[in-house]
Design an enzyme around this catalytic site. Structure first.
Site, PDB file in Angstrom:
ATOM      1  N   CYS B 137      -0.530  -1.331   1.064  1.00  0.00           N
ATOM      2  CA  CYS B 137      -1.928  -0.484   1.111  1.00  0.00           C
ATOM      3  C   CYS B 137      -2.778  -0.300   0.567  1.00  0.00           C
ATOM      4  CB  CYS B 137      -1.667   0.342   2.331  1.00  0.00           C
ATOM      5  SG  CYS B 137      -2.989   1.126   3.142  1.00  0.00           S
ATOM      6  N   CYS B 140      -4.260   3.015   1.526  1.00  0.00           N
ATOM      7  CA  CYS B 140      -3.974   3.990   1.774  1.00  0.00           C
ATOM      8  C   CYS B 140      -3.744   4.915   0.700  1.00  0.00           C
ATOM      9  CB  CYS B 140      -2.324   3.698   2.504  1.00  0.00           C
ATOM     10  SG  CYS B 140      -2.880   3.185   3.802  1.00  0.00           S
ATOM     11  N   ASP B 141      -3.053   4.301  -0.696  1.00  0.00           N
ATOM     12  CA  ASP B 141      -2.881   4.857  -2.145  1.00  0.00           C
ATOM     13  C   ASP B 141      -3.415   4.644  -3.559  1.00  0.00           C
ATOM     14  OD1 ASP B 141      -0.141   4.822   0.097  1.00  0.00           O
ATOM     15  OD2 ASP B 141       0.239   3.759  -0.880  1.00  0.00           O
TER      16      ASP B 141
END
Lengths: 108, 310
Positions: B137, B140-141
């Site tokens: 993701c 997300c990261d």
């Protein structure tokens, strides 16, 4: 209804490391969609383990030190602490059953 | 939490748009309905930051919010929900048994709407370094990889969208693709090729993800020349598509070679009382809206079937 409480870089040691019970730490950020998905599951678990395990959440955008300290490179990550030590690290969206297994293990 | 009740008119497996839409229809038909979700309500669409092609939301809507709204709507009409893994579905003359990790349930009709799972690379280091440089993701990261070199594996829309997002954070983004051209839509390709810090490793596959405590490098194989090489990265984002979650249904419902469930236009699987809807079925357009349409169709024909059986 027991809900996870927010902790920050400053309060982390006191609230998490010095807790008398196991603590589930939800590391999240506002831009993370899977973090939103896991939140209702953690709300349920906070209720189910009320009085046995404390539930907290750390916004890693606001509190990068805590994320760096535990080498977090992916969110959502759940860390379960017992006696000041991380005993489980669960990365990503995981089935509730698996979360419970790890929480039950921390209670033993 | 396991429900006290274990016998239902309809059981729906999967809480994405297909399952939730089916639940709205069966619940409104006053059929007692249980929805079984493995992970979290909303399914794959809930991981989308913004959904701009679902009718009725001219300003777009967050995927998570869309899933929550569908669930609220179905719950309002009496849909019950349990979080569990479905381990098997057993058709029988009268009731169909659905075994799960929470409890065993029976229903007169079952709508399989379990969608698909993210495809993994299946190479050494992938499991070990998940959360330590391996990510699925980018939204997300990405922030964990500021000023660091990263790689993206894949060449489709999702992979290239992730790669473009990563160029805003990483020092360099290398797209590793097994073919010599991208599958991603043209406009994404144009944006990607214009990024000064994006590079491409064509005709290449990842053989291993390596490092000490965190990802440090990838072993690559050129599928055309057989040449091996090493790419130094701090992170690798894997975006190589999805596969249907139907392993446990082998021999129960007809499937194609890819594990997708074969249905007719009524979403019938050919097994009486068992329907399939959404990404899990063959020829799905794999969109939230088409999944919702499949779910509604399955629910309407399930309702008809139950009326005829009664």
């Amino acid at each position: 209804m027991s809900k996870p409480v927010s902790v920050d870089d400053n309060s982390f040691d006191q609230v998490v490391l010095k807790a008398e019970r196991p603590v589930v730490v939800d590391l999240w950020a506002p831009w993370c969609q899977p973090c939103k998905m896991i939140a209702p599951i953690l709300d349920e678990l906070a209720d189910e383990y009320n009085g046995q395990i404390n539930f907290v959440k750390v916004d890693i955008d606001q509190n990068p030190k805590t994320a760096a300290r535990y080498g977090i490179m992916s969110i959502p990550t759940l860390l379960i602490f017992k006696d000041g030590q991380p005993v489980s690290q669960l990365v990503g969206l995981r089935p509730k059953r698996e979360l419970k297994q790890n929480m039950d293990a921390a209670l033993k | 939490m396991p429900q006290d009740k274990t016998s239902y008119d309809v059981i729906i497996t999967g809480g994405g748009p297909a399952g939730l839409s089916a639940g709205i229809y069966t619940a409104r038909a006053r059929l007692s309905t249980l929805l079984i979700e493995r992970l979290a309500i909303g399914g794959q669409i809930a991981t989308a930051e913004q959904v701009d092609n679902y009718p009725g939301f001219p300003d777009g809507i967050g995927g998570f919010e869309l899933g929550q709204l569908m669930h609220q709507q179905a719950t309002k009409y009496g849909l019950q929900t349990v979080t569990a893994d479905v381990t098997s579905i057993k058709p029988a003359e009268k009731d169909i048994t659905v075994n799960t990790t929470a409890d065993d349930y029976t229903a007169r009709a079952v709508i399989i709407a379990g969608g698909s799972k993210r495809q993994k690379l299946g190479v050494p280091g992938e499991e070990e370094f998940t959360g330590r440089g391996v990510s699925y993701c980018a939204t997300c990261d990405a922030a964990f990889f500021r000023e660091k070199p990263v790689a993206v594996v894949g060449g489709g829309d999702a992979a290239i969208t992730e790669a473009i997002h990563l160029t805003k954070f990483a020092s360099k983004v290398t797209v590793i693709h097994r073919r010599n051209e991208l599958r991603a839509t043209r406009i994404l390709q144009e944006i990607a090729f214009a990024q000064p810090n994006m590079e491409f490793s064509w005709d290449s596959t990842v053989e291993a993800i390596e490092g000490e405590s965190f990802v440090e490098r990838l072993s690559l194989n050129n599928v055309r020349t057989g040449e091996k090489s090493t790419l130094v990265v701090s992170g690798v984002f894997i975006s190589i598509g999805f596969q249907p979650d139907t392993g446990f249904l082998k021999g129960v419902v007809p499937m194609d070679a890819n594990g997708l469930i074969i249905t007719n236009e009524r979403m019938e699987t050919g097994i009486p009382g068992i329907y399939a809807a959404g990404d899990i079925r063959q020829n799905s357009a794999r969109q939230a809206i088409t999944a919702a349409g499949d779910g509604a169709t399955a629910a309407i024909y399930a309702q008809k079937y139950l009326t005829e059986q009664a």
